[in-house]
Structures are given as structure tokens and as C-alpha cells.
Design a protein around this motif. Sequence first.
Motif, PDB file in Angstrom:
ATOM      1  N   THR A   1       0.869  -1.173   0.000  1.00  8.20           N
ATOM      2  CA  THR A   1       0.000   0.000   0.000  1.00  8.20           C
ATOM      3  C   THR A   1       0.914   1.233   0.000  1.00  8.20           C
ATOM      4  OG1 THR A   1      -0.069   0.246   2.405  1.00  8.20           O
ATOM      5  CG2 THR A   1      -1.728  -1.222   1.404  1.00  8.20           C
ATOM      6  N   PHE A   2       0.330   2.402  -0.159  1.00  6.17           N
ATOM      7  CA  PHE A   2       1.133   3.623  -0.121  1.00  6.17           C
ATOM      8  C   PHE A   2       1.837   3.771   1.233  1.00  6.17           C
ATOM      9  CE2 PHE A   2      -1.718   4.864  -3.634  1.00  6.17           C
ATOM     10  CZ  PHE A   2      -0.753   5.219  -4.559  1.00  6.17           C
ATOM     11  N   ALA A   3       1.235   3.259   2.284  1.00  6.57           N
ATOM     12  CA  ALA A   3       1.845   3.341   3.618  1.00  6.57           C
ATOM     13  C   ALA A   3       3.140   2.539   3.706  1.00  6.57           C
ATOM     14  CB  ALA A   3       0.856   2.853   4.670  1.00  6.57           C
ATOM     15  N   ASP A   4       3.325   1.559   2.838  1.00  4.48           N
ATOM     16  CA  ASP A   4       4.536   0.732   2.837  1.00  4.48           C
ATOM     17  C   ASP A   4       5.715   1.394   2.120  1.00  4.48           C
ATOM     18  OD1 ASP A   4       3.241  -1.491   4.113  1.00  4.48           O
ATOM     19  OD2 ASP A   4       2.336  -1.984   2.167  1.00  4.48           O
ATOM     20  N   ILE A   5       5.436   2.383   1.301  1.00  2.00           N
ATOM     21  CA  ILE A   5       6.465   3.033   0.486  1.00  2.00           C
ATOM     22  C   ILE A   5       7.321   3.946   1.366  1.00  2.00           C
ATOM     23  CG2 ILE A   5       6.846   4.593  -1.471  1.00  2.00           C
ATOM     24  CD1 ILE A   5       5.734   1.826  -2.235  1.00  2.00           C
ATOM     25  N   ARG A   6       8.649   3.907   1.179  1.00  2.00           N
ATOM     26  CA  ARG A   6       9.584   4.698   1.984  1.00  2.00           C
ATOM     27  C   ARG A   6      10.088   5.943   1.276  1.00  2.00           C
ATOM     28  NH1 ARG A   6       7.122   3.019   5.197  1.00  2.00           N
ATOM     29  NH2 ARG A   6       7.414   1.088   6.300  1.00  2.00           N
ATOM     30  N   GLY A   7       9.770   6.084  -0.013  1.00  6.27           N
ATOM     31  CA  GLY A   7      10.198   7.264  -0.753  1.00  6.27           C
ATOM     32  C   GLY A   7       9.663   7.224  -2.169  1.00  6.27           C
ATOM     33  N   VAL A   8       9.538   8.409  -2.790  1.00  5.85           N
ATOM     34  CA  VAL A   8       9.047   8.511  -4.161  1.00  5.85           C
ATOM     35  C   VAL A   8      10.133   9.178  -5.004  1.00  5.85           C
ATOM     36  CG1 VAL A   8       7.282   9.483  -5.691  1.00  5.85           C
ATOM     37  CG2 VAL A   8       6.643   8.687  -3.405  1.00  5.85           C
ATOM     38  N   ILE A   9      10.388   8.583  -6.171  1.00  5.72           N
ATOM     39  CA  ILE A   9      11.342   9.123  -7.136  1.00  5.72           C
ATOM     40  C   ILE A   9      10.529   9.506  -8.364  1.00  5.72           C
ATOM     41  CG2 ILE A   9      13.380   8.629  -8.528  1.00  5.72           C
ATOM     42  CD1 ILE A   9      13.865   6.289  -6.423  1.00  5.72           C
ATOM     43  N   VAL A  10      10.678  10.738  -8.835  1.00 10.99           N
ATOM     44  CA  VAL A  10       9.880  11.202  -9.971  1.00 10.99           C
ATOM     45  C   VAL A  10      10.786  11.803 -11.042  1.00 10.99           C
ATOM     46  CG1 VAL A  10       9.399  13.469  -8.960  1.00 10.99           C
ATOM     47  CG2 VAL A  10       7.811  12.510 -10.630  1.00 10.99           C
ATOM     48  N   ALA A  11      10.456  11.514 -12.298  1.00 12.47           N
ATOM     49  CA  ALA A  11      11.218  12.055 -13.424  1.00 12.47           C
ATOM     50  C   ALA A  11      10.941  13.549 -13.566  1.00 12.47           C
ATOM     51  CB  ALA A  11      10.846  11.326 -14.712  1.00 12.47           C
ATOM     52  N   LEU A  12      12.009  14.326 -13.758  1.00 11.19           N
ATOM     53  CA  LEU A  12      11.901  15.780 -13.892  1.00 11.19           C
ATOM     54  C   LEU A  12      12.035  16.262 -15.332  1.00 11.19           C
ATOM     55  CD1 LEU A  12      14.064  16.899 -10.844  1.00 11.19           C
ATOM     56  CD2 LEU A  12      11.573  16.729 -10.999  1.00 11.19           C
ATOM     57  N   GLY A  13      12.149  15.356 -16.270  1.00  9.38           N
ATOM     58  CA  GLY A  13      12.265  15.744 -17.662  1.00  9.38           C
ATOM     59  C   GLY A  13      13.691  15.656 -18.138  1.00  9.38           C
ATOM     60  N   PRO A  14      13.989  16.128 -19.300  1.00  9.39           N
ATOM     61  CA  PRO A  14      13.062  16.869 -20.152  1.00  9.39           C
ATOM     62  C   PRO A  14      11.968  15.962 -20.687  1.00  9.39           C
ATOM     63  CG  PRO A  14      15.076  16.425 -21.344  1.00  9.39           C
ATOM     64  CD  PRO A  14      15.291  15.933 -19.946  1.00  9.39           C
ATOM     65  N   GLY A  15      10.905  16.621 -21.148  1.00  9.99           N
ATOM     66  CA  GLY A  15       9.783  15.883 -21.706  1.00  9.99           C
ATOM     67  C   GLY A  15       8.544  16.741 -21.784  1.00  9.99           C
TER      68      GLY A  15
END
Length: 156
Positions: A65-79
Amino acid sequence: MRESQSKSTIQPVEKFLALDTAGNTIITAVMIAGEIHSTSADRAESRIRNIAVLTEELLQEVELTFADIRGVIVALGPGSFTGLRVGLSFAKGIVAATDIPLVGVSRFQQILYQLRTAGDPLPESMFVPLKADSYYRYSVSTAEESQVDVVTIKEL
């Protein structure tokens, strides 16, 4: 508890969520103790619906579940500007609801990391499509220095 007992009972398992909505494909992935589970969809469909649905389906598949996640990595581009806004907003919503860290990574950094991990030589330049006849060019001069500019097909 004795030190020898703590070492044997503590077994950290990191669980990270990665999101990339910058390109033509929406990608969501979960890394659990170094193993990557991912899913993707064409961006031509509704981004907002797809990123949330894709992420929820993936989490269900790996029994998290989202509660189990310890961190989020997100693409910043380019795009895609719209794609980046959707991905960043979704990631920030997860982080706000769960109070976990958020890290942004450029798509060029992702590619360089894959090359370094595989032991491949670094290229002089990498390209990501911008519009019909232009590209983002990422010129790598050293491992620490780089330059991003926009070039057209005529200039290449």
C-alpha cells in the motif's frame, strides 16, 4: 537486547515508488530490496486516470500500500510539460499524504546511471525528442559536468 541479536533480527527492506510521465509512455515502478516491478501505459490516454490506476494496480500486484512506500522518485524531464506537471503533482500528493521523501531525477541522469551500472562507456551526447524536428541534447564533458541545449535536425 544484545548487539548480536539486533544484527540478526534487523533486516531492512527498502520500498521505493518511481514515476515517469515525461515521455510517450507513463511508467510506474516499485523497487523492493533491489528488485524492480514496473508497469506502463501509452500517454495518449488520460494521464491523470492512468498514473493513479497504474500505480494502484502495481501496488496491489506486489501486495503493498502507499503506507509501505519509503520514498518517491519522480522524473523531472526533459519531456512533455503536461506529463511532468501530472507526474509531479501525483508524486507530491503521495508525499503529502504519507510524509515520505520525494526525489526528482532528470531523464538524462537515469540513462547515465544505467550506463554506469552496466559498465558501459559514457556517450559524448544523448538526445531526447522535443518537437517534430528538435531535440534536447545532453552533452557530457565529464562525470561531474554536463550541458543541456536544444538542437534541430538541421543542426545535427
